[in-house]
Design a protein around this motif. Sequence first.
Motif, PDB file in Angstrom:
ATOM      1  N   SER A  97       0.847  -1.201   0.000  1.00 36.72           N
ATOM      2  CA  SER A  97       0.000   0.000   0.000  1.00 36.72           C
ATOM      3  C   SER A  97       0.875   1.240   0.000  1.00 36.72           C
ATOM      4  N   PHE A  98       0.412   2.244  -0.739  1.00 39.39           N
ATOM      5  CA  PHE A  98       1.139   3.498  -0.883  1.00 39.39           C
ATOM      6  C   PHE A  98       0.146   4.641  -0.715  1.00 39.39           C
ATOM      7  N   SER A  99       0.541   5.731  -0.049  1.00 42.85           N
ATOM      8  CA  SER A  99      -0.362   6.867   0.185  1.00 42.85           C
ATOM      9  C   SER A  99       0.336   8.185  -0.116  1.00 42.85           C
ATOM     10  N   ARG A 100      -0.461   9.145  -0.538  1.00 42.07           N
ATOM     11  CA  ARG A 100       0.003  10.512  -0.757  1.00 42.07           C
ATOM     12  C   ARG A 100      -1.141  11.467  -0.447  1.00 42.07           C
ATOM     13  N   THR A 101      -0.784  12.678   0.021  1.00 41.36           N
ATOM     14  CA  THR A 101      -1.773  13.692   0.405  1.00 41.36           C
ATOM     15  C   THR A 101      -1.532  14.976  -0.379  1.00 41.36           C
ATOM     16  N   ASP A 129     -15.540  38.181  -2.484  1.00 37.34           N
ATOM     17  CA  ASP A 129     -15.719  38.049  -3.931  1.00 37.34           C
ATOM     18  C   ASP A 129     -16.064  36.633  -4.372  1.00 37.34           C
ATOM     19  N   GLY A 130     -16.572  35.796  -3.471  1.00 36.42           N
ATOM     20  CA  GLY A 130     -16.934  34.448  -3.880  1.00 36.42           C
ATOM     21  C   GLY A 130     -16.822  33.426  -2.775  1.00 36.42           C
ATOM     22  N   THR A 131     -15.993  32.406  -3.015  1.00 32.06           N
ATOM     23  CA  THR A 131     -15.903  31.254  -2.115  1.00 32.06           C
ATOM     24  C   THR A 131     -14.444  30.893  -1.883  1.00 32.06           C
ATOM     25  N   ARG A 132     -14.088  30.687  -0.626  1.00 36.78           N
ATOM     26  CA  ARG A 132     -12.782  30.091  -0.320  1.00 36.78           C
ATOM     27  C   ARG A 132     -13.011  28.581  -0.285  1.00 36.78           C
ATOM     28  N   LEU A 133     -12.397  27.903  -1.231  1.00 34.72           N
ATOM     29  CA  LEU A 133     -12.542  26.458  -1.365  1.00 34.72           C
ATOM     30  C   LEU A 133     -11.247  25.798  -0.920  1.00 34.72           C
ATOM     31  N   SER A 134     -11.355  24.906   0.050  1.00 30.74           N
ATOM     32  CA  SER A 134     -10.197  24.141   0.516  1.00 30.74           C
ATOM     33  C   SER A 134     -10.461  22.669   0.234  1.00 30.74           C
ATOM     34  N   ILE A 135      -9.412  22.000  -0.213  1.00 27.88           N
ATOM     35  CA  ILE A 135      -9.497  20.575  -0.508  1.00 27.88           C
ATOM     36  C   ILE A 135      -8.330  19.884   0.184  1.00 27.88           C
ATOM     37  N   GLU A 136      -8.657  18.825   0.910  1.00 26.45           N
ATOM     38  CA  GLU A 136      -7.628  17.952   1.472  1.00 26.45           C
ATOM     39  C   GLU A 136      -7.949  16.543   1.014  1.00 26.45           C
ATOM     40  N   LEU A 137      -6.967  15.863   0.460  1.00 30.42           N
ATOM     41  CA  LEU A 137      -7.188  14.571  -0.155  1.00 30.42           C
ATOM     42  C   LEU A 137      -5.992  13.668   0.124  1.00 30.42           C
TER      43      LEU A 137
END
Length: 156
Positions: free
Chosen positions: A3-7, A105-113
């Motif tokens: 198994s291998f993981s990355r963020t 002016d809109g949306t602060r979108l944060s993504i963690e994956l």
Amino acid sequence: MASFSRTRRDTADVPHPVEAVWEVLVDPDAIARLTPLVSSIDVDDDGRWIWCLQGVPAPGRRFDLTMTEEMTFQPRTRIEFTHAPLERGVAAGADGRYTLDPVDDGTRLSIELTVTARLPLPGLAAPAVHTVMQQVLDRMGTRFAANLLEELDRRD
């Protein structure tokens, strides 16, 4: 088999209202269309999103992968996803979240994956696999961001 993981973590201000960004992020067909390597996302009877990815690169080969994700929606503020248990063979899953916050002016979108893949490769291949995984995540993230902005502009 190992198994291998990355963020990957990203935050950006998107020049569209939260409602518009939310509508795209909860649309599995739109997400499949906007995300490189994703051929489709189906939703099963329990609301899980089943992601089909094609041609995902790994050292010396490419894999077709399926990820089954449990989705939790907090309307217009947060989407969390966790992968179902990995099964035998080539398997992958993702854990993470999208968060949406209104800004002037809109949306602060944060993504963690965090992506985890169990591949028919030896654990000694980890340095090469991790490098390729990070490159793939970076390219997918960059292209997804550009596609998301194009989609939002088109819907306006």
